[in-house]
Design a protein around this motif. Structure first.
Motif: not given
Length: 350
Positions: A47-59, A71-76, A345-349
């Motif tokens: 299951a996916r928690p309702a509060a789970a934020r999007a994962r953002v990948f950047a190559g 959701g793009g706040e921090t990256f590792d 370019l990518a669009v999420g929420g």
């Protein structure tokens, strides 16, 4: 759900709030080449928690693959032991895609052309063999760096979790029907200089290709392709986005050639529609005077589908634009962004 727009540039990533125009910079001084927005992490029960934020990948071209789980706040950086100088792979990550059937399955493309697969959401990756063993591989070459080439785009098949489409710049479209066990080289009618690929969940057998040698589409999951050029006066096609509500409506950015698209600056937007009747077939119309600058003085746009019917986003050197009616009209987002062409370019929420 708030919309977030992610814009990749050669000096970092911009995260845009289109409602307020606020822009946050991430991955400063990194050459960001490709983006992926994937659903938030699942629990152990699937299951996916309702509060789970999007994962953002950047190559990035210079430092491998980065991932955000908030959701793009921090990256590792992830998979550094495989991608980059610390492992067996290259620094340059040029394509990334997630399976719509299992979002924890992520495919990654690089320069030189290699493909990797992760089954744990990017934590670890493993090579997918056989790509450069196809017959056309000896002909692959990227003109600005002719001694190399790269995977420019990876697209999953909506109808088959084992089927993936890989666009190599420049040289081939290559298809695997079995998760990388075997590869089909240059299917009949496919393009050679692939820039972007697209699919649509409502037409799962269809695939669209934007390429330096034109626009093509397949209606049999990439087995055969046909060029669509009626009304398309500029044959160097770069960006592509399909209307979320209508797989017959596709927007592309195009120019007369690479010089006009990337250096001189004269690029246009076109819309592919079914045509007036079944006999005439699909055709393009140029989207002039629709609220977004095109033509002389503008560089090729990168495009992304939104989340609502008719919603498509476009980004070029003149700014970020949104259409809610599949290209009939555009509105500019009041965000301050670099005045040059973007890479992705990518669009999420969230």
């Amino acid at each position: 759900m708030r919309t977030r727009v992610y814009a990749a540039y050669d000096d970092g990533l911009r995260v845009v709030d289109p409602e307020t125009g606020a822009v946050d910079e991430r991955l400063a001084d990194r050459a960001v080449e490709c983006l992926l927005i994937a659903p938030g992490a699942e629990r152990s029960d699937g299951a996916r928690p309702a509060a789970a934020r999007a994962r953002v990948f950047a190559g990035t071209f210079d430092a491998g693959l980065f991932r955000s789980v908030d959701g793009g706040e921090t990256f590792d950086r992830v998979a550094a032991e495989t991608l980059g100088p610390g492992g067996s792979g290259p620094d340059a990550v040029t394509a990334v895609a997630a399976s719509p059937h299992a979002p924890s399955v992520v495919w990654i493309g690089t320069e030189p052309s290699r493909v990797y697969r992760s089954t744990d959401g990017g934590e670890t990756v493993e090579p997918v063999g056989g790509l450069t063993a196809v017959p056309s591989a000896s002909e692959w070459s990227f003109p600005p760096r002719p001694d190399t080439h790269h995977v420019r785009w990876i697209e999953p098949c909506p109808a088959d979790p084992e089927r993936w489409f890989v666009g190599v710049e420049a040289g081939a479209l290559v298809v695997t029907p079995d998760g990388g066990e075997t590869w089909v080289d240059r299917p009949e009618g496919s393009r050679r200089d692939n820039h972007a690929l697209a699919t649509h969940p409502d037409a799962p057998d269809r695939v669209y290709a934007a390429a330096g040698d034109g626009f093509a589409e397949s209606r049999d999951r990439g087995q055969t392709w046909r060029a669509v050029d009626a009304g398309l006066a500029h044959g160097y096609v770069w960006g592509i986005a399909v209307d979320p509500g209508d797989p017959e409506t596709v927007l592309v950015s195009a120019a007369s050639g690479a010089g006009a698209a990337h250096r001189r600056g004269e690029a246009y937007l076109y819309r592919r529609t079914p045509g007036v009747d079944s006999a005439s077939g699909p055709r393009f119309e140029r989207l002039d005077d629709r609220g977004i600058p095109t033509g002389e003085g503008t560089y090729r746009a990168v495009l992304a589908s939104g989340r609502e019917s008719g919603e498509i986003w476009a980004l070029h050197d003149e700014g970020l634009y949104r259409t809610g009616d599949a290209g009939d009209s555009f509105e500019r987002v009041s965000a301050t962004l670099p005045g040059r062409a973007a890479r992705a370019l990518a669009v999420g929420g969230d």
